[in-house]
Design an enzyme around this catalytic site. Structure first.
Site, PDB file in Angstrom:
ATOM      1  CB  CYS A   1      -0.983  -0.030   1.170  1.00  0.00           C
ATOM      2  SG  CYS A   1      -2.385   1.095   0.953  1.00  0.00           S
TER       3      CYS A   1
ATOM      4  CG  HIS B   1      -3.664  -3.281   3.782  1.00  0.00           C
ATOM      5  ND1 HIS B   1      -2.453  -2.947   4.346  1.00  0.00           N
ATOM      6  CD2 HIS B   1      -4.202  -2.118   3.309  1.00  0.00           C
ATOM      7  CE1 HIS B   1      -2.265  -1.642   4.243  1.00  0.00           C
ATOM      8  NE2 HIS B   1      -3.312  -1.116   3.611  1.00  0.00           N
TER       9      HIS B   1
END
Length: 495
Positions: free
Chosen positions: A330, A434
């Site tokens: 991310c 994630h």
């Protein structure tokens, strides 16, 4: 649909055991065949989870939903605060980010937030047989009492009974419980049904005189004493857990940036017997790693500056020069790119900065967050396709500037899209996902790519289930829940 009394679990301090107690109660009730939902009016957390309908809640409530054997829902955590500066936090209301506020701004906003909190509680009450509620911090914080939506302010507005839990492992448990009750108003004291003492070690007979004194002085029963449970592997809501160096293991180092997010991504690595996961802090070096992973961040520009200030960029450069592998998740993925632009000033003043320059991507921050659960295929160089699952929480949109390999194909309702980038030298891998290590096949593929020989993944779902069942069993043996739900539980000796 039969209805059972809701129950709110409040604590004398932060980390008293509220989250785990609610998870255990949810599993106990679910094991009795009761449709139960967890609820936390207000949460402040570093880690968040994505719901099926594209909302964002605290990961603790997602864990509690798993314990209840129900799907996470935005109404389980209507107000979520995610700190993104030293004095401010992004405010998320019923799953959607509204704005960043400082402490005073949120203090004023709380009176507007209560209707959302009560609406969410009403939704759960109407759709489930029972709701188990988690408070935040302590109900006795005098400075936070005005317009309270997290503890007794909510309990009074929703008219729900309360139990108070304290952590005896910290010491001073009787002062904590007696003092907390004393600082409540008469009406608040009246809705307290009893106390729970958590994390007790030793001979309980030595504790009995204190328990009897507490009951006599307060007029409230002690519902039970929960023993200290060693080796309880559950996601941490905020605290980063690191293990000591174990020579001979595969060393994975994660630099702890100032606004690190979703560090639960690394739990499968932390728990693996062949991996030594090390979180590297201020003033420490990334040298000596077999594998370096840049984590997610809630303020990518500031954390990229922090990476450079700690000279971790130099450590990464040296690591790559000697044949090491690097991964970014991310915000860490964005840092590895060429440029990061913030034309709207999402993270501060509008600007455009250079990234670390290892991946041919350019990222632009946008107002609308990408919030979605993901399932697809991961294809790393010289490997077969494997199943990958995860979730996306990011405001940036990254554009590939070159022809580098995009290793993740994501299946959506409308089409297929691609995520992630691997450089042409096959030494750097970035992804927005994630939870990318949670699926055993993906775990093995990534760690094999990183250089861990004969890698065999652990099953995080099984580990979590085992922990939840341990908690539930311990609570069933330790607590007299007939005082709360007499139609569900038989009377049990509290101590």
């Amino acid at each position: 649909m039969r209805k059972y009394s809701p129950l709110m679990v409040q604590g004398t301090t932060s980390d008293a055991g509220k989250t785990v107690l609610v998870a255990g109660l949810c599993r106990l009730l679910a094991n009795k065949g009761i449709q139960v939902a967890p609820f936390k009016p207000q949460n402040m957390a570093l880690n968040s989870a994505v719901t099926e309908d594209g909302g964002e809640i605290g990961r603790a409530q997602a864990l509690q939903a798993d314990a209840a054997r129900v799907k996470p829902h935005v109404h389980m955590n209507p107000i979520l605060l995610k700190p993104n500066t030293d004095i401010g936090a992004q405010v998320i209301v019923q799953g959607k980010a509204i704005e960043t506020m400082d402490a005073w701004g949120f203090h004023d906003y709380k009176k507007l937030a209560m209707p959302y909190v009560l609406e969410s509680f009403s939704y759960l009450s109407n759709n489930y047989e029972c709701v188990v509620i988690e408070g935040a911090g302590s109900p006795a914080e005098i400075n936070l009492r005005e317009n309270d939506i997290a503890n007794m302010g909510f309990a009074e507005a929703a008219d729900v009974p309360v139990i108070i839990v304290a952590d005896i492992d910290r010491g001073g448990v009787f002062a904590h419980l007696y003092g907390t009750l004393a600082l409540l108003s008469e009406s608040e004291q009246a809705r307290v049904k009893g106390f729970v003492i958590n994390r007790f070690r030793g001979d309980i007979s030595l504790l009995v005189p204190g328990l009897e004194w507490l009951e006599e002085k307060t007029g409230k029963p002690v519902l039970g004493v929960i023993p200290y449970l060693h080796g309880l592997n559950l996601e941490a809501e905020d605290a980063i857990k690191s293990e000591q160096l174990d020579k001979g293991k595969f060393v994975v180092k994660v630099p702890v940036v100032t606004r690190i997010s979703n560090h639960t991504d690394f739990d499968p690595l932390r728990l693996h017997p062949d991996i030594d996961l090390q979180f590297i802090g201020k003033g420490e070096s990334l040298s000596g790693a077999d594998f370096i992973i840049l984590p997610g961040s809630k303020s990518v520009q500031a954390d990229l500056d922090y990476v450079k200030s700690q000279r971790w960029d130099k450590d990464i450069e040296r690591h790559l020069r000697y044949g090491g592998k690097v991964m970014g998740i991310c915000g860490g993925y964005q840092m590895l790119g060429e440029y990061l632009a913030d034309p709207l000033g999402i993270e501060g003043a509008p600007c455009s900065i250079k990234g670390l320059g290892y991946l041919s991507i350019s990222t632009e921050l946008q107002k609308q967050k990408q919030l979605t659960l993901v399932e697809g295929k991961l294809v790393l160089p010289n490997q077969s396709a494997v199943k990958v699952k995860g979730y996306e929480i990011h405001a940036g949109v990254s554009t590939n500037l070159g022809q580098e390999h995009r290793p993740i194909s994501i299946h959506t309702k409308d089409a297929m899209r691609y995520d992630g980038t691997i450089n042409s030298e096959n030494s750097i891998f970035g992804t927005y996902l994630h939870g990318v290590f949670d699926e055993p096949e993906a775990f093995e593929a990534i760690l094999t790519w990183a250089g861990l020989e004969k890698c065999q993944a652990i099953n995080m779902h099984d580990i979590q289930e085992e922990a939840i069942e341990r908690i539930a069993k311990s609570m069933e043996e330790s607590l007299d829940l007939s005082l709360i739900w007499p139609d569900v539980f038989e009377k049990n000796k509290a101590y």
